[in-house]
Design a protein around this motif. Structure first.
Motif, short mmCIF file in Angstrom:
data_model
loop_
_atom_site.label_atom_id
_atom_site.label_comp_id
_atom_site.label_asym_id
_atom_site.label_seq_id
_atom_site.Cartn_x
_atom_site.Cartn_y
_atom_site.Cartn_z
N ASP A 111 0.85 -1.18 0.00
CA ASP A 111 0.00 0.00 0.00
C ASP A 111 0.90 1.23 0.00
OD1 ASP A 111 -2.55 -1.18 0.00
OD2 ASP A 111 -2.47 -1.50 2.17
N VAL A 112 0.77 2.05 -1.04
CA VAL A 112 1.49 3.32 -1.09
C VAL A 112 0.59 4.37 -0.44
CG1 VAL A 112 2.49 5.10 -2.56
CG2 VAL A 112 2.74 2.68 -3.17
N TYR A 113 1.06 4.96 0.65
CA TYR A 113 0.27 5.93 1.41
C TYR A 113 0.63 7.34 0.93
CZ TYR A 113 -0.21 1.88 4.45
OH TYR A 113 -0.45 0.62 4.95
N ALA A 114 -0.40 8.17 0.74
CA ALA A 114 -0.19 9.54 0.29
C ALA A 114 -0.94 10.50 1.20
CB ALA A 114 -0.65 9.70 -1.16
N TRP A 115 -0.23 11.49 1.71
CA TRP A 115 -0.81 12.56 2.53
C TRP A 115 -0.68 13.88 1.78
CZ3 TRP A 115 2.53 8.88 4.37
CH2 TRP A 115 2.13 8.11 5.48
N SER A 116 -1.71 14.71 1.81
CA SER A 116 -1.58 16.06 1.27
C SER A 116 -0.55 16.83 2.10
CB SER A 116 -2.92 16.78 1.31
OG SER A 116 -2.76 18.15 0.99
N LEU A 117 0.46 17.38 1.44
CA LEU A 117 1.52 18.07 2.15
C LEU A 117 0.97 19.24 2.96
CD1 LEU A 117 4.59 18.41 2.64
CD2 LEU A 117 4.64 19.85 0.60
N ASP A 118 -0.01 19.94 2.42
CA ASP A 118 -0.55 21.11 3.10
C ASP A 118 -1.30 20.76 4.37
OD1 ASP A 118 0.51 22.76 1.17
OD2 ASP A 118 -1.35 22.88 0.01
N GLU A 119 -1.73 19.52 4.51
CA GLU A 119 -2.51 19.11 5.68
C GLU A 119 -1.65 18.61 6.83
OE1 GLU A 119 -5.43 16.33 4.40
OE2 GLU A 119 -6.44 17.75 3.06
N GLY A 120 -0.34 18.53 6.64
CA GLY A 120 0.54 18.07 7.70
C GLY A 120 0.44 18.93 8.95
N SER A 121 0.40 18.29 10.12
CA SER A 121 0.25 19.02 11.38
C SER A 121 0.98 18.28 12.49
CB SER A 121 -1.24 19.14 11.73
OG SER A 121 -1.41 19.64 13.04
N LEU A 122 1.77 19.02 13.25
CA LEU A 122 2.46 18.42 14.39
C LEU A 122 1.51 18.18 15.56
CD1 LEU A 122 5.77 20.49 14.32
CD2 LEU A 122 5.45 18.12 13.60
N THR A 123 0.41 18.92 15.62
CA THR A 123 -0.53 18.78 16.74
C THR A 123 -1.70 17.86 16.42
OG1 THR A 123 -1.71 20.78 16.04
CG2 THR A 123 0.07 21.03 17.66
N ASN A 124 -2.04 17.75 15.12
CA ASN A 124 -3.16 16.91 14.72
C ASN A 124 -2.84 16.22 13.40
OD1 ASN A 124 -5.72 15.74 14.74
ND2 ASN A 124 -6.67 17.50 13.73
N PRO A 125 -1.89 15.29 13.43
CA PRO A 125 -1.43 14.68 12.18
C PRO A 125 -2.53 13.90 11.48
CG PRO A 125 -0.52 13.53 14.08
CD PRO A 125 -1.17 14.76 14.60
N PRO A 126 -2.70 14.10 10.18
CA PRO A 126 -3.76 13.40 9.45
C PRO A 126 -3.35 11.99 9.06
CG PRO A 126 -2.56 14.81 7.96
CD PRO A 126 -1.98 15.06 9.34
N LEU A 127 -4.35 11.14 8.85
CA LEU A 127 -4.13 9.84 8.22
C LEU A 127 -3.97 10.04 6.73
CD1 LEU A 127 -6.80 7.80 10.20
CD2 LEU A 127 -4.31 7.54 10.38
N PRO A 128 -3.47 9.04 6.00
CA PRO A 128 -3.31 9.20 4.55
C PRO A 128 -4.64 9.54 3.88
CG PRO A 128 -2.17 7.23 5.31
CD PRO A 128 -2.96 7.73 6.46
N SER A 129 -4.57 10.46 2.92
CA SER A 129 -5.78 10.81 2.18
C SER A 129 -6.04 9.85 1.04
CB SER A 129 -5.66 12.24 1.64
OG SER A 129 -4.49 12.38 0.85
N SER A 130 -5.02 9.10 0.63
CA SER A 130 -5.17 8.12 -0.45
C SER A 130 -4.23 6.94 -0.21
CB SER A 130 -4.84 8.74 -1.82
OG SER A 130 -5.74 9.78 -2.14
N THR A 131 -4.66 5.78 -0.70
CA THR A 131 -3.84 4.57 -0.66
C THR A 131 -3.87 3.94 -2.05
OG1 THR A 131 -4.38 4.18 1.66
CG2 THR A 131 -3.50 2.33 0.42
N ILE A 132 -2.70 3.66 -2.59
CA ILE A 132 -2.58 3.15 -3.96
C ILE A 132 -1.83 1.82 -3.91
CG2 ILE A 132 -1.82 3.71 -6.30
CD1 ILE A 132 -1.47 6.67 -4.86
N SER A 133 -2.30 0.85 -4.67
CA SER A 133 -1.72 -0.49 -4.64
C SER A 133 -0.51 -0.60 -5.57
CB SER A 133 -2.78 -1.51 -5.05
OG SER A 133 -2.23 -2.83 -5.05
N TYR A 134 0.56 -1.20 -5.05
CA TYR A 134 1.78 -1.45 -5.83
C TYR A 134 2.19 -2.90 -5.62
CZ TYR A 134 6.60 -1.10 -7.51
OH TYR A 134 7.78 -1.29 -8.20
#
Length: 331
Positions: A111-134
């Protein structure tokens, strides 16, 4: 040519760090493996580039991955990619995947995990916004590990390798179609030498444990330069630390409109040998570069050799023109 390092930066506290991605503003992201012996956890962390201090984890891995990742088989590949390279929108993404399949999955599945760079947060880190199969390749029934990503505008370069009695290195270009990466073999490198995907010999250079690569920021006319680096594991039986520079000769300036559009490589090879005393903590260095319209890559292979002298025991820090934005990152 010659490198004169000016500073060494060590990760504090230490972790089993593998990949590095540097944002345009100087923010440094590092991927780490879950490693029980080293007390390391599966993560993507933000690091102060001057002190090496871990500032936090702005992107959260899925709990399922944390639970099922194999020891010392976690996040090695790490890159900053346009959404187009991942079959997504026009945002910039942080992308990574475990080196080997999670416990319970098919042994070639990633599973290739992708997070939107703009959504990165040290106080409230997001889960991946997309998962792509490899799907990783297999050699004699054993899957190769996915050890490095480098983003083109409409696809990823993916480095796979085995680390056994002998090494096998494979470089693919992978493009997304319907949420799955299709891939094309560009290079295979083993004890029989380095060859193109169709079997044409590029070089007889001895293979080793190559597990890091980066696209150089500079564009040399119609060429892009790709650096590969091995990890010698401080092992006297290996060749020492070595950099290999591949020149990717581009063809027309036509934009690749389909994510299924692949490239073929014209390969010039520059070999850089470095003393075995160096610890390769920089083995996954990569830079985010300013993207432009991506031409197809074409041509026939050739070989060019050069040497690089390196002062031992130091790692070159990134050149930062502005402070890292870690303190300005908001939830």
């Amino acid at each position: 040519f010659e490198i004169n390092p000016i500073r060494r930066t060590a990760l504090q506290p230490s972790a089993d760090s593998e990949g590095i991605a540097i944002e345009r503003d100087g923010t440094v992201l590092v991927s780490t493996e879950a490693h029980q012996h080293k007390g390391s956890e599966l993560s993507v962390i933000e690091v102060d580039p001057i002190t090496g201090s871990v500032l936090g984890a702005p992107f959260a891995p899925p709990q399922d991955a944390i639970t099922r990742v194999l020891d010392n088989k976690g996040f090695e590949a790490l890159t900053l990619a346009s959404g187009r390279a991942l079959g997504l929108d026009d945002q910039t993404y942080v992308a990574t995947t475990p080196e080997y399949a999670l416990n319970g999955d098919d042994e070639t599945h990633h599973d290739v995990y992708a997070w939107s760079l703009d959504e990165g947060s040290l106080t409230n880190p997001p889960l991946p916004s997309s998962t792509i199969s490899y799907t990783a390749s297999v050699l004699d029934g054993t899957p190769l590990g996915v050890v490095e990503f480098e983003a083109l505008a409409a696809s990823l370069l993916v480095l796979e390798r085995t680390f056994q009695t002998t090494n096998t290195i494979r470089l693919y270009e992978a493009a997304v179609s319907d949420g799955v990466f299709d891939k094309k073999l560009l290079i295979e490198w083993d004890v029989n030498g380095m060859r193109t995907g169709d079997g044409k010999t590029i070089s007889s250079l001895a293979v080793d444990n190559y597990e890091g690569m980066c696209l150089c920021p500079d564009i040399h006319g119609s060429e892009r330069r790709l650096i590969l680096v091995n990890d010698d594991n401080d092992n006297m039986d290996q060749i020492g630390t070595q950099f290999v520079l591949l020149a990717l000769a581009t063809g027309s300036d036509t934009v690749i409109d389909s994510n299924r559009g692949y490239a073929s490589f014209r390969l010039f090879l520059i070999v850089v040998a470095i003393g075995s005393s160096i610890a390769v903590c920089c083995a996954g260095i990569r830079y985010e570069v300013r993207r432009r319209k991506t031409p197809h890559i074409s041509g026939d292979p050739g070989v060019m050799l050069s040497n690089l002298r390196f002062d031992a025991d130091l790692v070159i820090p990134p050149r930062l023109t502005v402070p890292a934005r870690s303190m300005a990152r908001v939830p």
